[in-house]
Design an enzyme around this catalytic site. Structure first.
Site, short mmCIF file in Angstrom:
data_model
loop_
_atom_site.label_atom_id
_atom_site.label_comp_id
_atom_site.label_asym_id
_atom_site.label_seq_id
_atom_site.Cartn_x
_atom_site.Cartn_y
_atom_site.Cartn_z
CD GLU A 10 -1.52 -4.65 2.44
OE1 GLU A 10 -1.07 -3.50 2.30
OE2 GLU A 10 -2.74 -4.91 2.55
CD GLU B 266 0.08 -2.07 -1.48
OE1 GLU B 266 -0.72 -1.43 -0.73
OE2 GLU B 266 -0.12 -3.23 -1.84
#
Length: 692
Positions: free
Chosen positions: A154, A310
């Site tokens: 991320e 995710e």
């Protein structure tokens, strides 16, 4: 730009999640694999945050525990998305090199104690990242369990910009490469305003907090630089991994439609686009922006399938109020991502943590273990997912695209000296997408330079920064028969934030056949109106004084205020196509009305009856259309579907009707996946006239 890509070696849709075995004693690992097999898990991501456990001190490695974990997973038939473990630095590295910590815009150094505690420009950090990636690749790159590399985690989540001295030095080097010399920089930045001329590179700093509004071109360049600094960091690992393991695909997990990073550029350097998506269960309309996010993910590599890496099995841990997902919501969210092109559904995380910052973040295996609701639901869904194996590798069919341009996003949001701070790029993009979604269309995304040839309709909610290349691409598209719709505050400035000669819409002027005399933002608490087809629609944020040429037809006019009677929406026939301009930021009903006209102009269907909770997306491949019909609403929906359709999920069979179509009831939170022979046009799903 797309490149030939390496494919992940999985024979089925990916299913699993982030696995953190270093949080658990070894005897739990074997129990985890048994339960993963029961749940249908075939892929896990690890060891994302385990650098300190792998390199306990400089140059001292402890591989033994990860060796054992990998062997346990491999013996259980579980494949691995292997992280390079570079998501955050170990404490020993930070304490040895405190200069690598990031600074905020107030000049304060941010401390170690969370994650991403690094300056992206730090040479020390970059050197250690390359070294760790090499060590991981050399040790595990040939293990048969490893099917993909997971670089960092991320990017930009916690630190997307840094204002430290090292970032300042890197920023200056970047500026010199971009502008050539100080004369070029001074010209680009328009420094004669407010006396900001630079006579030495060392005089330039990142745009830290200042006495007043900061030069907008400096701000824009800093946004570009900051995105590029993280891209450089990403490419360091990509290059190492491709040198040592040239056949393994690489990815880094994106964060949906994220302002701070230009994902078009990131995607050029990875093999598989992956995304982390967390629509809010408390928001009954969260599926609509999620659909736009997924439209971006599948478009970043030209329609290639992507992977939801995710999502939450239930509640997250980082909102002010973390609402769990109601029964059935996890399944619906997962199938929405697959409908929009994901070749699987992964979670954060497999086993719910007992300690740390994410101990209240849900997992496939909750705190109650096998008895947890999340495990029962995810295990049942894992078994059901096997029915969708034929969908793997197919591509979404869309005839509508929305332009996503990071320069315009940054330029229209970074500066303080704009006509209004209420016209946000993201809000406009979501609103325009929501109208098309309500009218029944799955929407791809595309760069402002195209390619557009596979679409009948291209919408441009905002192109604040526009150049001749973009204008030429849109012009050629319309001339060849396409319909393009451009939104307000477009074509305003060039790439250096200079207003185009003659004002907006700058290089889009000839295409649109209009000129903007002046933007006319609406004061807070007020609202103007436009009139379209005899009906009025609100413009609560933004309007413009439009001068339409003789070639432009006026489709809607302003109905109130100083602009009453003036053009609000225009259309100019251009070659075999048309170019529309929407000068107002309209409410939801107004955008639906305008987009209905645009769809008709492009010979595309639109739903007569609007239900934003009914979603239909078609994936196609090997001679079969797979149409996902998803009901995000709180009541059953009855829809008209193609006759002879077969639901791969084994739901209720569609009932034939006298119209040649069939009727299907999709329960609340329900999904049907209808298989039909590939047709020239994807099936268009509408509410039945007899909906109860």
């Amino acid at each position: 730009m797309t490149h030939a890509t390496r494919q992940i070696r999985l024979d089925a849709l990916a299913y699993g999640g982030d696995y953190n075995p270093d949080q658990w004693p070894e005897h739990v690992w074997h129990e985890d694999v048994r339960l993963m097999q029961e749940a249908g898990v075939n892929l896990v991501s690890l060891p994302v945050f385990s650098w300190p456990q792998l390199e306990t001190s400089p140059g001292v490695y402890d591989w033994a525990w990860l060796d054992r974990v990998i062997e346990v997973l491999w013996a259980g038939g579980i494949r691995i998305d292997l992280a390079t473990a570079t998501a955050t630095p170990p404490a020993w590295l930070v304490r040895s090199h405190p200069e690598m910590l990031p600074w905020d815009s107030d000049g304060r150094r941010l401390e170690f104690g969370s994650r991403q505690a690094y300056c992206p420009s730090s040479p020390v950090w970059r050197e250690h990242v390359a070294r760790m990636a090499r060590a991981m690749a050399e040790r595990y790159g040939e293990h048969p369990a490893v099917v993909m590399w997971h670089i960092s985690n991320e990017y930009g989540d916690h630190v997307s910009r840094c204002w430290c001295p090292e970032s300042a030095r890197h920023f200056r080097r970047w500026l010199e490469a971009r502008h050539g010399d100080l004369d070029g920089l001074n010209e680009a930045w328009g420094v004669n305003v407010w006396g900001q001329r630079y006579t030495a590179w060392e005089q330039i700093e990142p745009p830290r907090r200042a006495t007043g509004p900061i030069n907008p071109t400096q701000l824009l360049d800093f946004e570009r630089f900051s995105s590029n600094a993280l891209l450089e960091l990403f490419r360091i690992e990509v290059d190492v991994l491709r040198e040592i393991t040239p056949d393994l695909p690489v990815t880094t997990n994106f964060m949906s439609l994220l302002r701070d990073l230009d994902y078009w550029k990131f995607a050029e350097h990875e093999d598989l686009v992956t995304d982390d998506a967390y629509p809010d269960p408390a928001d009954p309309n969260a599926h609509i922006p999620a659909a736009l996010n997924y439209g971006l993910m599948r478009s970043l590599k030209g329609g290639q399938p992507w992977l939801l890496l995710e999502q939450a099995a239930s509640a997250v841990s980082w909102r002010d109020v973390n609402v769990p997902k109601a029964p059935g919501r996890m399944r619906l969210d997962s199938l929405q991502a697959i409908a929009h092109g994901s070749d699987g559904a992964m979670f954060f995380q497999w086993r719910q943590a007992q300690y740390g910052q994410e101990k209240f973040h849900s997992a496939m295996l909750g705190h109650r273990g096998e008895a947890s609701r999340t495990f029962r639901e995810t295990a049942a869904f894992g078994r059901e997912l096997q029915r969708l194996a034929p969908v793997k590798g197919t591509r979404v069919r869309s005839r509508v695209a929305l332009v996503v341009d990071w320069d315009s996003w940054w330029g229209s949001s970074a500066a303080e000296s704009l006509p209004s701070q209420r016209l946000g790029w993201l809000g406009q993009a979501r609103a325009w997408h929501a109208a098309l979604h309500a009218l029944g269309h799955a929407v791809d995304t595309v760069r402002a330079t195209g390619p557009f040839d596979q679409y009948d309709l291209v919408v441009v909610p905002n192109l604040y920064i526009a150049d001749a290349t973009q204008a030429a691409a849109l012009d050629a598209y319309a001339a060849a028969g396409g319909t393009v719709v451009v939104g307000p505050f477009s074509g305003v400035v060039d790439a250096t934030e200079k207003v185009h000669p003659g004002g907006a819409p700058g290089p889009l002027r000839e295409l649109l056949g209009i000129e903007i005399d002046e933007p006319w933002p609406v004061p807070d608490g007020a609202a103007e109106q436009i009139e379209l087809d005899g009906e009025r629609h609100a413009a609560p944020v933004w309007t413009e004084w439009v001068e339409a040429s003789a070639e432009a037809s006026v489709i809607a006019t302003y109905a109130t205020g100083v602009l009453a009677g003036r053009p609000a929406v225009t259309r100019r026939a251009h070659g075999a196509g048309a170019a529309w301009y929407v000068s107002a930021a309209l409410d939801a009903d107004g955008l639906v009305a305008v987009m209905r006209h645009a769809l008709a102009d492009a010979d595309l269907p639109a739903r007569d009856r609007i239900d934003p909770h009914l979603e239909a997306v078609t994936r196609s491949g090997d001679g079969t259309d797979y149409t996902f019909v998803l009901n995000h609403g709180s009541a059953d929906a009855t829809v008209d579907v193609p006759a002879g359709a077969i639901d791969l999920l084994g739901g209720a069979e569609p009932e034939p009707t006298t119209t040649g179509r069939a009727r299907l009831v999709v329960p609340t939170a329900g999904v049907a996946v209808l298989a039909t022979p590939t047709a020239a046009e994807p099936p268009f799903i509408t509410l039945s006239e007899t909906t109860e």
